[in-house]
Structures are given as structure tokens and as C-alpha cells.
Design a protein around this motif. Structure first.
Motif, short mmCIF file in Angstrom:
data_model
loop_
_atom_site.label_atom_id
_atom_site.label_comp_id
_atom_site.label_asym_id
_atom_site.label_seq_id
_atom_site.Cartn_x
_atom_site.Cartn_y
_atom_site.Cartn_z
N UNK A 191 0.83 -1.20 0.00
CA UNK A 191 0.00 0.00 0.00
C UNK A 191 0.87 1.26 0.00
N UNK A 192 0.60 2.13 -0.95
CA UNK A 192 1.34 3.38 -1.10
C UNK A 192 0.38 4.53 -1.34
N UNK A 193 0.67 5.67 -0.71
CA UNK A 193 -0.11 6.89 -0.98
C UNK A 193 0.38 7.49 -2.29
N UNK A 194 -0.53 7.70 -3.24
CA UNK A 194 -0.14 8.17 -4.57
C UNK A 194 -0.72 9.53 -4.94
N UNK A 195 -1.65 10.04 -4.14
CA UNK A 195 -2.23 11.36 -4.42
C UNK A 195 -2.83 11.92 -3.14
N UNK A 196 -3.08 13.24 -3.17
CA UNK A 196 -3.56 13.91 -1.96
C UNK A 196 -2.42 14.00 -0.97
N UNK A 197 -2.71 13.79 0.30
CA UNK A 197 -1.66 13.76 1.32
C UNK A 197 -0.88 12.46 1.13
N UNK A 198 0.40 12.55 0.87
CA UNK A 198 1.20 11.35 0.60
C UNK A 198 2.28 11.11 1.66
#
Length: 130
Positions: free
Chosen positions: A17-24
Motif C-alpha cells: 500500500x502506497x499513498x499516490x495522491x492527496x496527502x502522501x
């Protein structure tokens, strides 16, 4: 720590799981969004959530804006207990596909999601206790 995007990625390493947009990165705040990309059930999926309610340090709530679920609502509640913090997750979700989705929830997805949250929270707990 439950709001920490970087720790979230560490605690969900099994699903990449990786944050790719918004708050990353860093601590997500009220009214912010994050889009996650992760591999669940053999498929890469994206999921965008928004923090819709926050009362620090007692609770925050996120809602799915876009994703695989028909709906998803996640409350994170915190309570001081015995010289520590008790964190309670209330996760409500509905799968698409009507009756078939309900059967999938009952026979599989409910336990899958519970185990996912328990494993994630165990890593948060271990990190907090360092």
C-alpha cells in the motif's frame, strides 16, 4: 500514529500500500484526502478517502470517495486506558454487486478486512511502544 501516512505504508507492507495522491506523507488532517494504491485479493486497486471529522486526540473519521467498495466508513476512536491508549476501529463497508456482494462480505470479506485492520494495528502498537 494512526493518522501517519508513512506508518500506514509500513503497516500495510503485505499489500504494498502506497499513498499516490492527496496527502502522501506525514499526518493527515481534517478535510484532507489520500489516494492509496494496494494489492488486495490479487489485484491492484486504488482507494481515495477523505477525513470528514476529527477531534484530536479522541477520534477521526474517514469516508471513501472512490474505490472498489460501494461504500466505506471508518471511525478511529482513542481512549486513555491503564496508562496507555485504547484504539478502537469501527469499519463499515458495503460491497457492490447486490446480493452476490452481500454473500462475498459474509463468507470472506468481513474476515479479510478484520484481519487486515488487526495486523495493521499491531504494527502501530509495536511502533508506539518503541
Amino acid at each position: 500514529m494512526a493518522r501517519d501516512i508513512d506508518l500506514h505504508s509500513i503497516s500495510t507492507a503485505k499489500t504494498n500500500e502506497k499513498a499516490i495522491a492527496g496527502r502522501t506523507s506525514g499526518l493527515i488532517e481534517n478535510n484532507e484526502t489520500v489516494t492509496w494504491r494496494a494489492k488486495h485479493l490479487g489485484f491492484y486497486q486504488t482507494h481515495t478517502s477523505k477525513i470528514v471529522d476529527m477531534e484530536k486526540p479522541f477520534r477521526f473519521t474517514d469516508y471513501m470517495l472512490k474505490g472498489t467498495f460501494k461504500s466505506l466508513h471508518h471511525q478511529h476512536l482513542f481512549e486513555v486506558k491503564d496508562n496507555g491508549t485504547l484504539m478502537t476501529d469501527i469499519l463499515e463497508f458495503e460491497s457492490p454487486f447486490g446480493f452476490i456482494g452481500k454473500l462475498f462480505n459474509f463468507f470472506f470479506l468481513k474476515n479479510y478486512m478484520k484481519n487486515f485492520i488487526v495486523e495493521r494495528n499491531e504494527i502501530i502498537k509495536k511502533t508506539a511502544e518503541l
